[in-house]
Design an enzyme around this catalytic site. Structure first.
Site, PDB file in Angstrom:
ATOM      1  N   HIS A  85      -9.026   9.377  12.358  1.00  0.00           N
ATOM      2  CA  HIS A  85      -8.845   7.981  11.977  1.00  0.00           C
ATOM      3  C   HIS A  85      -7.402   7.632  11.640  1.00  0.00           C
ATOM      4  O   HIS A  85      -7.099   6.476  11.386  1.00  0.00           O
ATOM      5  CB  HIS A  85      -9.771   7.597  10.818  1.00  0.00           C
ATOM      6  CG  HIS A  85      -9.660   8.484   9.621  1.00  0.00           C
ATOM      7  ND1 HIS A  85     -10.460   9.592   9.431  1.00  0.00           N
ATOM      8  CD2 HIS A  85      -8.856   8.422   8.540  1.00  0.00           C
ATOM      9  CE1 HIS A  85     -10.149  10.175   8.294  1.00  0.00           C
ATOM     10  NE2 HIS A  85      -9.179   9.493   7.731  1.00  0.00           N
ATOM     11  N   HIS A 112       0.332   9.669   5.471  1.00  0.00           N
ATOM     12  CA  HIS A 112      -0.395   9.178   6.631  1.00  0.00           C
ATOM     13  C   HIS A 112       0.002   7.732   6.876  1.00  0.00           C
ATOM     14  O   HIS A 112       0.716   7.126   6.063  1.00  0.00           O
ATOM     15  CB  HIS A 112      -1.913   9.314   6.448  1.00  0.00           C
ATOM     16  CG  HIS A 112      -2.452   8.528   5.302  1.00  0.00           C
ATOM     17  ND1 HIS A 112      -2.549   9.027   4.016  1.00  0.00           N
ATOM     18  CD2 HIS A 112      -2.915   7.248   5.221  1.00  0.00           C
ATOM     19  CE1 HIS A 112      -3.045   8.106   3.203  1.00  0.00           C
ATOM     20  NE2 HIS A 112      -3.269   7.002   3.914  1.00  0.00           N
ATOM     21  N   HIS A 114      -1.003   3.678   8.674  1.00  0.00           N
ATOM     22  CA  HIS A 114      -1.977   2.676   9.119  1.00  0.00           C
ATOM     23  C   HIS A 114      -1.237   1.712  10.043  1.00  0.00           C
ATOM     24  O   HIS A 114      -0.116   1.294   9.725  1.00  0.00           O
ATOM     25  CB  HIS A 114      -2.566   1.918   7.927  1.00  0.00           C
ATOM     26  CG  HIS A 114      -3.282   2.800   6.950  1.00  0.00           C
ATOM     27  ND1 HIS A 114      -4.633   3.086   7.040  1.00  0.00           N
ATOM     28  CD2 HIS A 114      -2.824   3.460   5.853  1.00  0.00           C
ATOM     29  CE1 HIS A 114      -4.977   3.887   6.050  1.00  0.00           C
ATOM     30  NE2 HIS A 114      -3.899   4.134   5.306  1.00  0.00           N
ATOM     31  N   HIS A 137       1.638   5.692   3.659  1.00  0.00           N
ATOM     32  CA  HIS A 137       1.225   6.119   2.324  1.00  0.00           C
ATOM     33  C   HIS A 137       1.686   7.550   2.102  1.00  0.00           C
ATOM     34  O   HIS A 137       1.319   8.449   2.872  1.00  0.00           O
ATOM     35  CB  HIS A 137      -0.297   6.075   2.181  1.00  0.00           C
ATOM     36  CG  HIS A 137      -0.862   4.689   2.226  1.00  0.00           C
ATOM     37  ND1 HIS A 137      -2.207   4.441   2.397  1.00  0.00           N
ATOM     38  CD2 HIS A 137      -0.280   3.471   2.102  1.00  0.00           C
ATOM     39  CE1 HIS A 137      -2.420   3.140   2.391  1.00  0.00           C
ATOM     40  NE2 HIS A 137      -1.265   2.533   2.214  1.00  0.00           N
ATOM     41  N   THR A 220      -8.158   3.777   0.099  1.00  0.00           N
ATOM     42  CA  THR A 220      -8.627   2.786   1.075  1.00  0.00           C
ATOM     43  C   THR A 220      -9.546   3.387   2.124  1.00  0.00           C
ATOM     44  O   THR A 220      -9.897   2.723   3.099  1.00  0.00           O
ATOM     45  CB  THR A 220      -7.439   2.101   1.773  1.00  0.00           C
ATOM     46  OG1 THR A 220      -6.686   3.076   2.502  1.00  0.00           O
ATOM     47  CG2 THR A 220      -6.547   1.410   0.754  1.00  0.00           C
ATOM     48  N   THR A 221      -9.913   4.642   1.940  1.00  0.00           N
ATOM     49  CA  THR A 221     -10.914   5.288   2.798  1.00  0.00           C
ATOM     50  C   THR A 221     -11.980   5.890   1.891  1.00  0.00           C
ATOM     51  O   THR A 221     -11.712   6.178   0.713  1.00  0.00           O
ATOM     52  CB  THR A 221     -10.287   6.387   3.672  1.00  0.00           C
ATOM     53  OG1 THR A 221      -9.630   7.348   2.835  1.00  0.00           O
ATOM     54  CG2 THR A 221      -9.275   5.792   4.641  1.00  0.00           C
TER      55      THR A 221
END
Length: 305
Positions: A85, A112, A114, A137, A220-221
């Site tokens: 993801h 990671h 986004h 992040h 946020t996951t």
């Protein structure tokens, strides 16, 4: 329960797998004798991330002093992985952050990203309703903990430094090692070694890291644990449109192109967003320029997947 914002599904029953709204194949439900069991990941609560930061409503906090970053300048040799993801790189615990109103040092865990589609809007947080093409992040945890799941149980166990990306008209060469590595991690569980890079290479100069926002948020996951301390810098990183579009060639676990890997903004629910000492909140004009520049660049250069 806010399961619509991070669509949840089971693959297979009774193990549960989550996905982003952009993955339309991930909309089935568990069948069979376990179909009545509750989903493991329920993203609910009053302090969820991400949020829209409204600059006219933020408050100055004199305790939000500049961070002390340790080890960010050191060259790293680590594994970059497609985890199904996003892309993630684990970081050595020798990298640390202090100050910035943190009461103890926090050690780095991983970073990671986004992103959107072909360099389009893709950040998780927005500022005055404006969405950036990408958001990074850098996740840290208190030194006493061994992993994220432990630290997330502590109300202040996790601190995340967040950075927004804007479109640069030419390529940002310092990011080339990461961009070049993407072709080796197209599919989930693919990994490659990233050598000779440092976090400082990917971030704005240290002099510009004194201006940031802070609020009480969450991961946020799934499982979207709350009690996370997000710090968002309003000085942006820069990548070319071609570099940003490279991320859209990666693949999700369901085989689709890895695009729009962000969770929609969540209600503030009365939370206050603060800004750092000496921070002049003058970002809206920059964001408007960024948005206009991005729209023009997209019309000239992007091709559909």
């Amino acid at each position: 329960n806010d399961v619509s914002l991070l669509r949840l599904c089971s693959l297979p029953c009774p193990l549960f797998y989550w996905c982003y709204q952009s993955q339309f194949r991930c909309d089935h439900t568990c069948t069979g004798k376990c179909q009545d069991k509750p989903l493991t990941f329920r993203c609910s609560g009053g302090a969820q991330s991400p949020v829209n930061i409204v600059t006219r409503s933020v408050q100055r906090d004199e305790h939000l002093i500049p961070f002390k970053l340790t080890g960010y300048e050191k060259k790293l040799h680590g594994h970059l992985i497609n985890n199904g993801h996003t892309i993630q790189m684990d970081l050595p615990s020798s990298l640390k952050i202090e100050r910035g109103n943190l009461t103890v040092p926090y050690k780095a865990l991983q970073f990671h990203l986004h992103w959107g589609k072909n360099g389009g809007p893709g950040s998780e947080h927005t500022i005055d309703g404006e969405q950036f093409p990408m958001e990074m992040h850098v996740v840290h945890i208190k030194e006493e903990y061994d992993c994220l799941s432990q630290a997330a149980k502590d109300g202040t166990g996790v601190a995340v430094l967040g950075f927004f990306f804007q479109v640069l008209l030419s390529e940002y060469l310092k990011f080339d090692p990461l961009i070049d590595a993407l072709k080796n991690i197209t599919y989930p569980t693919n990994r490659t070694t990233l050598r000779g890079v440092s976090l400082d290479m990917f971030l704005p100069s240290r002099d510009n890291l004194t201006k940031y926002f802070r609020y009480d948020g969450s991961l946020t996951t799934p499982n979207c644990s709350e009690g996370i301390l997000p710090f968002y810098h309003n000085v942006t990183c820069l990548l070319s449109l071609l570099q940003l579009a490279s991320f859209s060639q990666l693949r999700f676990s369901d085989g689709n192109h890895m695009v729009n890997t962000y969770r929609p903004v969540q209600p503030l629910n009365g939370r206050q967003v603060y800004y750092s000492r000496g921070h002049a909140v003058l970002i809206s004009t920059v964001l408007l320029f960024m948005s206009t520049l991005l729209s023009s660049a997209l019309s000239l250069h992007t091709q559909p997947l």
